[in-house]
Enzyme design. Structure first.
Site, PDB file in Angstrom:
ATOM      1  N   LYS A  22      40.536  32.209 -27.492  1.00 44.17           N
ATOM      2  CA  LYS A  22      39.879  33.476 -27.166  1.00 44.17           C
ATOM      3  C   LYS A  22      38.531  33.513 -27.882  1.00 44.17           C
ATOM      4  O   LYS A  22      38.470  33.477 -29.110  1.00 44.17           O
ATOM      5  CB  LYS A  22      40.739  34.664 -27.601  1.00 44.17           C
ATOM      6  CG  LYS A  22      39.971  35.979 -27.510  1.00 44.17           C
ATOM      7  CD  LYS A  22      40.771  37.194 -27.917  1.00 44.17           C
ATOM      8  CE  LYS A  22      39.834  38.358 -28.205  1.00 44.17           C
ATOM      9  NZ  LYS A  22      40.555  39.589 -28.597  1.00 44.17           N
ATOM     10  N   ALA A  27      41.111  45.210 -25.515  1.00 47.35           N
ATOM     11  CA  ALA A  27      40.524  46.219 -26.412  1.00 47.35           C
ATOM     12  C   ALA A  27      40.448  47.596 -25.773  1.00 47.35           C
ATOM     13  O   ALA A  27      40.095  47.739 -24.605  1.00 47.35           O
ATOM     14  CB  ALA A  27      39.129  45.834 -26.882  1.00 47.35           C
ATOM     15  N   ASN A  30      46.243  44.874 -29.726  1.00 51.44           N
ATOM     16  CA  ASN A  30      46.760  44.679 -31.084  1.00 51.44           C
ATOM     17  C   ASN A  30      46.963  46.034 -31.762  1.00 51.44           C
ATOM     18  O   ASN A  30      48.073  46.459 -32.055  1.00 51.44           O
ATOM     19  CB  ASN A  30      45.807  43.787 -31.879  1.00 51.44           C
ATOM     20  CG  ASN A  30      46.355  43.324 -33.226  1.00 51.44           C
ATOM     21  OD1 ASN A  30      45.968  42.300 -33.748  1.00 51.44           O
ATOM     22  ND2 ASN A  30      47.270  44.061 -33.837  1.00 51.44           N
TER      23      ASN A  30
END
Lengths: 80, 270
Positions: free
Chosen positions: B100, B187, B209
């Site tokens: 990534k 995100a 995350n």
């Protein structure tokens, strides 16, 4: 003793006469396996860069580390 | 099977998760397991000099034999740092090339620097990396990244760690319509409905995350996200009804109701 910059910090490592380098006959040299043992990192999953270039595992036993080398030793940590 | 194919490999889970910000490795593992994710991101950092050598390592907890690890370049602000980080990652993970890439432009917003991202992607692809790339939700940037060979484009839904959800579904829709590689929202997801909305828009996957790690109960949120991604994907495949402001078309039959029968009788009497 030789001084290496490890992760931005100057560190001194002992070099025995038997470990004297082959790359440059005037300089003492250390190999990565010995360095990792000094640091307690033997057998750990790490990757290492010397002066901006990766040191492949195949070269860990070659005495390539000399005075003033800049090393980065990295691990995988949690991240997103 | 409705798999997501990334760089020629099929994955059954469309949820990708990060491994940062957890209380400890036990919580990390429990959350990753509850999420059902097969691809998990990891960061590459300097070893702590003088740390206890017996300290557990993330890779012992989340072994590469069981998960597809996706090393990231989080915290990199230049092409050089990003490229060096991923070369180290490839060495660390025995030649693993799926990565990534993110090149940030600003520490306050963590907004990506697209010029640098493109340059770094080009170098990495030439070196044989399979690059999943974090990008702004600019459809042109996404197209260029695909053209140079990125294996997935990963536009932000909103800023990293903001939990603001999907702020520009229209841009995401343009990116999805034009892309020939997987589009993964990366995100900005804050809660399960955000993940479902991303999938309903037609995204191929979602990467998150903080939405999980910063929940009061991360393991439960990981399970919620798993279901949301699955539900959103199924809704997308099912094809939603058209929106209309109103339309007198009730769900139950119009014929045969008893409603109004009394009034009818009353009217007959009078």
């Amino acid at each position: 003793m030789i001084q290496l910059i490890v992760n931005g910090q100057p560190q001194r490592f002992p070099v025995s006469p038997a470990e004297t380098g082959t790359r440059d006959t005037d300089a003492v040299a250390l190999n990565v396996t010995q360095l990792l043992e000094h640091m307690g990192l033997q057998g750990k999953r790490i990757a290492i860069e010397r002066n901006g270039e990766i040191i492949p595992r195949s070269k860990f036993d070659q005495p390539i580390l000399v005075e003033g080398d800049q090393l980065e030793i990295v691990v995988a940590v949690g991240g997103g | 099977m409705d798999n997501i194919i990334i760089a020629g490999k099929a994955y059954s889970s469309r949820l990708l998760v990060g491994t940062g910000k957890y209380k400890d490795f036990d919580e990390t593992r429990a959350a990753v397991d509850a999420s059902g994710a097969e691809i998990i991101t990891v960061a590459i950092r300097r070893t702590n000099l003088g740390q206890n050598p017996d300290e557990p390592n993330l890779l012992d907890v989340l072994p590469p034999s069981r998960y597809t690890l996706l090393p990231n370049t989080a915290g990199c602000y230049t092409v050089e740092d990003a490229v060096r980080t991923l070369r180290l990652a490839r060495e660390l993970l025995d030649g693993h090339t799926l990565v990534k890439l993110e090149v940030l432009g600003d520490p306050k917003t963590l907004y990506p620097n697209m010029m640098e991202t493109l340059k770094a992607a080009e170098i990495l692809i030439k070196e044989g990396f399979q690059v999943m790339v974090y990008t702004s939700d600019d459809p042109i940037a996404a197209r260029q990244l695909e053209e140079i060979g990125c294996v997935a484009v990963m536009p932000l839904a909103s800023l990293i760690g903001s939990g603001m959800g999907i702020l520009n579904p229209w841009n995401l829709q343009i990116i999805i319509e034009n892309a020939n590689v997987p589009v993964i929202v990366d995100a900005g997801v804050g809660t399960a409905s955000d993940a479902a909305i991303a999938m309903e828009l037609g995204c191929d996957g979602v990467l998150m995350n903080t939405a999980i790690a910063a929940a009061r109960n991360p393991v439960l949120m990981a399970s919620a996200m798993k279901k949301a991604v699955e539900a959103g994907r199924e809704a997308y495949l099912a094809g939603r009804m058209t929106k209309k402001l109103y339309n007198a078309s009730p769900s139950s039959p119009v014929e045969g109701t008893i409603a109004g029968s009394h009034q009818q009788k009353d009217r007959d009497k009078s």
